[in-house]
Design an enzyme around this catalytic site. Structure first.
Site, PDB file in Angstrom:
ATOM      1  N   CYS A   1      17.695 -56.290 -28.290  1.00 25.15           N
ATOM      2  CA  CYS A   1      18.128 -56.259 -26.898  1.00 25.15           C
ATOM      3  C   CYS A   1      18.828 -54.937 -26.645  1.00 25.15           C
ATOM      4  O   CYS A   1      19.140 -54.199 -27.573  1.00 25.15           O
ATOM      5  CB  CYS A   1      19.134 -57.370 -26.598  1.00 25.15           C
ATOM      6  SG  CYS A   1      18.462 -59.022 -26.788  1.00 25.15           S
TER       7      CYS A   1
ATOM      8  N   CYS B   1      13.078 -60.115 -40.948  1.00 24.96           N
ATOM      9  CA  CYS B   1      14.388 -59.626 -40.516  1.00 24.96           C
ATOM     10  C   CYS B   1      15.143 -60.776 -39.858  1.00 24.96           C
ATOM     11  O   CYS B   1      14.595 -61.463 -39.007  1.00 24.96           O
ATOM     12  CB  CYS B   1      14.240 -58.483 -39.516  1.00 24.96           C
ATOM     13  SG  CYS B   1      15.834 -57.902 -38.905  1.00 24.96           S
TER      14      CYS B   1
ATOM     15  N   ASN C   1      23.609 -58.153 -28.437  1.00 23.01           N
ATOM     16  CA  ASN C   1      22.433 -57.610 -29.112  1.00 23.01           C
ATOM     17  C   ASN C   1      22.565 -57.927 -30.598  1.00 23.01           C
ATOM     18  O   ASN C   1      23.556 -57.557 -31.206  1.00 23.01           O
ATOM     19  CB  ASN C   1      22.362 -56.086 -28.891  1.00 23.01           C
ATOM     20  CG  ASN C   1      21.323 -55.377 -29.767  1.00 23.01           C
ATOM     21  OD1 ASN C   1      21.474 -54.206 -30.086  1.00 23.01           O
ATOM     22  ND2 ASN C   1      20.275 -56.068 -30.168  1.00 23.01           N
ATOM     23  N   GLY C   2      21.557 -58.616 -31.135  1.00 17.44           N
ATOM     24  CA  GLY C   2      21.590 -58.932 -32.564  1.00 17.44           C
ATOM     25  C   GLY C   2      21.293 -60.397 -32.791  1.00 17.44           C
ATOM     26  O   GLY C   2      20.966 -61.130 -31.852  1.00 17.44           O
TER      27      GLY C   2
ATOM     28  N   TYR D   1      11.530 -46.893 -35.704  1.00 15.05           N
ATOM     29  CA  TYR D   1      10.720 -47.325 -34.570  1.00 15.05           C
ATOM     30  C   TYR D   1      11.497 -47.657 -33.313  1.00 15.05           C
ATOM     31  O   TYR D   1      11.105 -47.263 -32.213  1.00 15.05           O
ATOM     32  CB  TYR D   1       9.900 -48.560 -34.964  1.00 15.05           C
ATOM     33  CG  TYR D   1       9.254 -49.254 -33.782  1.00 15.05           C
ATOM     34  CD1 TYR D   1       8.106 -48.734 -33.194  1.00 15.05           C
ATOM     35  CD2 TYR D   1       9.795 -50.414 -33.242  1.00 15.05           C
ATOM     36  CE1 TYR D   1       7.521 -49.352 -32.100  1.00 15.05           C
ATOM     37  CE2 TYR D   1       9.208 -51.038 -32.146  1.00 15.05           C
ATOM     38  CZ  TYR D   1       8.078 -50.507 -31.582  1.00 15.05           C
ATOM     39  OH  TYR D   1       7.508 -51.111 -30.503  1.00 15.05           O
TER      40      TYR D   1
ATOM     41  N   CYS E   1      14.019 -55.280 -44.869  1.00 15.30           N
ATOM     42  CA  CYS E   1      12.601 -55.535 -44.555  1.00 15.30           C
ATOM     43  C   CYS E   1      11.679 -54.860 -45.562  1.00 15.30           C
ATOM     44  O   CYS E   1      10.539 -55.262 -45.740  1.00 15.30           O
ATOM     45  CB  CYS E   1      12.277 -55.130 -43.118  1.00 15.30           C
ATOM     46  SG  CYS E   1      12.730 -53.444 -42.665  1.00 15.30           S
TER      47      CYS E   1
ATOM     48  N   CYS F   1      20.760 -50.710 -39.306  1.00 10.21           N
ATOM     49  CA  CYS F   1      19.334 -51.041 -39.374  1.00 10.21           C
ATOM     50  C   CYS F   1      18.502 -49.760 -39.395  1.00 10.21           C
ATOM     51  O   CYS F   1      18.443 -49.032 -38.407  1.00 10.21           O
ATOM     52  CB  CYS F   1      18.960 -51.881 -38.153  1.00 10.21           C
ATOM     53  SG  CYS F   1      17.186 -52.068 -37.937  1.00 10.21           S
TER      54      CYS F   1
ATOM     55  N   ASP G   1       1.218 -43.282 -38.012  1.00 17.00           N
ATOM     56  CA  ASP G   1       1.957 -44.254 -37.200  1.00 17.00           C
ATOM     57  C   ASP G   1       3.302 -44.513 -37.872  1.00 17.00           C
ATOM     58  O   ASP G   1       3.487 -44.200 -39.045  1.00 17.00           O
ATOM     59  CB  ASP G   1       1.166 -45.556 -37.032  1.00 17.00           C
ATOM     60  CG  ASP G   1       1.601 -46.323 -35.775  1.00 17.00           C
ATOM     61  OD1 ASP G   1       2.592 -45.906 -35.129  1.00 17.00           O
ATOM     62  OD2 ASP G   1       0.961 -47.333 -35.438  1.00 17.00           O
ATOM     63  N   ASP G   2       4.231 -45.090 -37.106  1.00 13.91           N
ATOM     64  CA  ASP G   2       5.572 -45.286 -37.666  1.00 13.91           C
ATOM     65  C   ASP G   2       5.616 -46.452 -38.637  1.00 13.91           C
ATOM     66  O   ASP G   2       6.384 -46.453 -39.586  1.00 13.91           O
ATOM     67  CB  ASP G   2       6.594 -45.521 -36.548  1.00 13.91           C
ATOM     68  CG  ASP G   2       6.307 -46.809 -35.816  1.00 13.91           C
ATOM     69  OD1 ASP G   2       5.353 -46.838 -35.016  1.00 13.91           O
ATOM     70  OD2 ASP G   2       6.994 -47.809 -36.088  1.00 13.91           O
TER      71      ASP G   2
ATOM     72  N   GLY H   1      14.029 -54.257 -24.602  1.00 16.55           N
ATOM     73  CA  GLY H   1      13.771 -55.636 -24.191  1.00 16.55           C
ATOM     74  C   GLY H   1      13.184 -55.687 -22.800  1.00 16.55           C
ATOM     75  O   GLY H   1      13.718 -55.056 -21.888  1.00 16.55           O
TER      76      GLY H   1
HETATM   77  P1  5GP Z   1       0.729 -53.766 -36.334  1.00 16.87           P
HETATM   78  O1  5GP Z   1      -0.311 -53.254 -35.400  1.00 16.87           O
HETATM   79  O2  5GP Z   1       0.551 -53.320 -37.746  1.00 16.87           O
HETATM   80  O3  5GP Z   1       0.930 -55.246 -36.219  1.00 16.87           O
HETATM   81  O4  5GP Z   1       2.124 -53.187 -35.839  1.00 16.87           O
HETATM   82  C1  5GP Z   1       2.376 -51.814 -35.988  1.00 16.87           C
HETATM   83  C2  5GP Z   1       2.558 -51.170 -34.647  1.00 16.87           C
HETATM   84  O5  5GP Z   1       3.484 -51.916 -33.864  1.00 16.87           O
HETATM   85  C3  5GP Z   1       3.096 -49.781 -34.774  1.00 16.87           C
HETATM   86  O6  5GP Z   1       2.386 -48.936 -33.899  1.00 16.87           O
HETATM   87  C4  5GP Z   1       4.546 -49.891 -34.358  1.00 16.87           C
HETATM   88  O7  5GP Z   1       4.911 -48.764 -33.591  1.00 16.87           O
HETATM   89  C5  5GP Z   1       4.609 -51.134 -33.538  1.00 16.87           C
HETATM   90  N1  5GP Z   1       5.804 -51.947 -33.848  1.00 16.87           N
HETATM   91  C6  5GP Z   1       6.566 -51.948 -34.945  1.00 16.87           C
HETATM   92  N2  5GP Z   1       7.571 -52.835 -34.845  1.00 16.87           N
HETATM   93  C7  5GP Z   1       7.457 -53.424 -33.653  1.00 16.87           C
HETATM   94  C8  5GP Z   1       8.230 -54.405 -32.949  1.00 16.87           C
HETATM   95  O8  5GP Z   1       9.232 -54.929 -33.433  1.00 16.87           O
HETATM   96  N3  5GP Z   1       7.788 -54.734 -31.688  1.00 16.87           N
HETATM   97  C9  5GP Z   1       6.684 -54.152 -31.121  1.00 16.87           C
HETATM   98  N4  5GP Z   1       6.323 -54.516 -29.893  1.00 16.87           N
HETATM   99  N5  5GP Z   1       5.952 -53.227 -31.759  1.00 16.87           N
HETATM  100  C10 5GP Z   1       6.327 -52.863 -33.003  1.00 16.87           C
HETATM  101 MG    MG Z   2       3.263 -48.151 -32.165  1.00 16.42          MG
END
Ligand code: 5GP
Ligand code: MG
Length: 462
Positions: free
Chosen positions: A2, A386, A103-104, A246, A439, A240, A349-350, A28
């Protein structure tokens, strides 16, 4: 996850909260709310949806006052429904009104809720945040508001950044581990708090410092000074690290780290760990962009923005029928074919969570004529859930639990796949020992909740 915001001492408190929440919208998108204080009363408006959907001019003019707290919600406990929208506003002992934004995620929420309900408490929401209200209310009989909040914090475990306002006071709290960020600053004579500093940039507020792990900051109405209290529980700082990978916006400074620079360093570490002979680096937008810049710099090859994202695809996108499933992939991202065909690529990708992105989009680059695809991920494999507020799916849905990197690369037809090592990730931050990396390595800094489901509170009661 959040986003929270607070301001004290500015006559446009609601409007500034509106803009502040706009800057925190990435944290959020489910609901938004603002509660202000004027003439001894709290005025509040919360609703489902994005900040500009919930707040119109008409709504903002009915939120007078020079103190406000705001919230944007991404549910991790408690369902996405109106009664869980924050700030939560209640009337307590002696008629004192109080608004709270959290938040949390608390890890002992189910136990505390059961205990409070056994003692007769009636809960209005299914979110863990309401527990704070009950704990504070129970203490108010013999304590000041500040002491009651400190006592509530003695009881809870897990992650919490709080913005509270009551009787004209504005109070900011960050849990002893400091899981999530909360920064404080000044806007003229006003005091401002936000989950991330990007909200201050928008308001042209000056960032003073982060609220420290285990600190409570109290702003009296109209005060030019703040008072700082220490929470009574002490714990090692465990911020975190996924906020840096990300979650946070790249234009924020949180945990004393410049998020953009930090992500770029992750990219530099990635190439050091797993170089490859490539023609260019392509980010997976938008989250892969900043690590890609580091990868390109480290590899000495051009950065090309060859995957184009359609920014108008919202949550209302109608899911196509099964036979047209690839539409939903193509509507969001389209490659620039001339930059893919015949090229040897680093694609960055991240993170990989469920593996949807890599499976449905990145692996397809080969079909489009890419000569080689080397996928690079700027954090280690996510293998553990998490409990502190990041919305990862259950462990069995995490692709890194199902397949190792080589196996996954082979399955998807990638020429190589490399995740940044935990050591490499830690080298990208300035205080590597002060982070929660549960994680990735399963080292949880708190006891785990007895019920470990997403909607643990509700399930615990059924
Ligand atoms: P995947 O496609 O492997 O399920 O998720 C990876 C992608 O989702 C990455 O592009 C990353 O930036 C994004 N992502 C990582 N963590 C989260 C999250 O907590 N929420 C959302 N909406 N996207 C996430
Ligand atoms: Mg992404």
């Amino acid at each position: 996850m959040c986003g929270i915001f607070g301001i004290s001492g500015h006559e446009e408190a609601a409007r500034l909260a509106y803009f502040g929440l706009y800057a925190l919208q990435h944290r959020g998108q489910e609901s938004a709310g603002i509660a202000t204080w004027a003439d001894g009363e709290i005025h509040s408006h919360v609703g489902m949806g994005l900040v500009p959907d919930v707040f119109t001019e008409e709504v903002l003019v009915h939120l007078p006052g020079d103190v406000s707290v705001g919230h944007v919600r991404y549910s991790t406990t408690g369902r996405p429904e109106p009664r869980n929208a924050q700030p939560l506003t209640v009337r307590m002992r002696g008629g004192m009104q109080l608004s709270l934004a959290h938040n949390g995620n608390l890890t002992n929420a189910a136990e505390l809720r059961a205990e409070l309900e056994d003692a007769g408490a009636i809960f209005q929401t299914t979110s863990d945040s309401e527990i704070f209200l009950h704990l504070i209310s129970h203490c108010l009989k013999d304590m000041s508001l500040e002491e009651a909040i400190l006592s509530a914090c003695d009881r809870v475990e897990g992650a919490y950044c709080l913005m509270i306002q009551a009787g004209g006071k504005l109070i900011a709290v960050r849990d002893p581990h400091g899981f999530h960020p909360l920064v404080m600053g000044r806007l003229g004579d006003a005091w401002v708090f936000a989950s991330e500093s990007c909200a201050f940039d928008l308001l042209e507020a000056e960032r003073l410092r982060g609220v420290r792990p285990g600190e409570m900051v109290v702003i009296e109405h109209g005060a030019l000074e703040y008072r700082s209290f220490a929470l009574r529980k002490s714990a090692p700082v465990r911020q975190c690290i996924f906020e840096l990978v990300y979650f946070a916006r790249p234009d924020s400074v949180i945990f004393g780290e410049d998020v953009y620079q930090c992500r770029k360093r992750m990219g530099l570490e990635l190439v050091k760990e797993a170089p490859a002979d490539v023609d260019c680096v392509i980010p997976f937008p938008d989250s892969g962009v900043y690590a890609s810049l580091g990868v390109a710099q480290g590899a000495g090859v051009p950065y090309e923005h060859a995957l184009i994202r359609n920014h108008y695809v919202g949550r209302t996108f109608i899911q196509p029928s099964q036979s047209m499933r690839q539409f939903s992939v193509r509507v969001k991202i389209n490659p620039v074919h001339s930059m893919i065909e015949g090229k040897r690529l680093f694609v960055v990708d991240d993170s990989i969570v469920r593996g949807t992105t890599v499976r449905t989009r990145v692996a397809k680059l080969r079909d489009m004529g890419a000569k080689e695809v080397h996928f690079r991920v700027s954090c280690p494999p996510i293998r553990h859930g998490c409990f502190y507020g990041i919305d990862f799916p259950s462990t069995r849905e995490l692709v890194a639990v199902q397949h190792g990197p080589e196996e996954l690369a082979a399955l998807l037809g990638l020429d190589s796949l490399h995740y940044l090592s935990l050591e490499g990730l830690k080298r990208s931050v300035s205080c590597p020992d002060q982070y929660c990396t549960a994680c990735f390595d399963g080292c949880y800094p708190t006891p785990l909740p007895a019920v470990q489901d997403k909607y643990s509170l509700e399930y615990a009661r059924k």
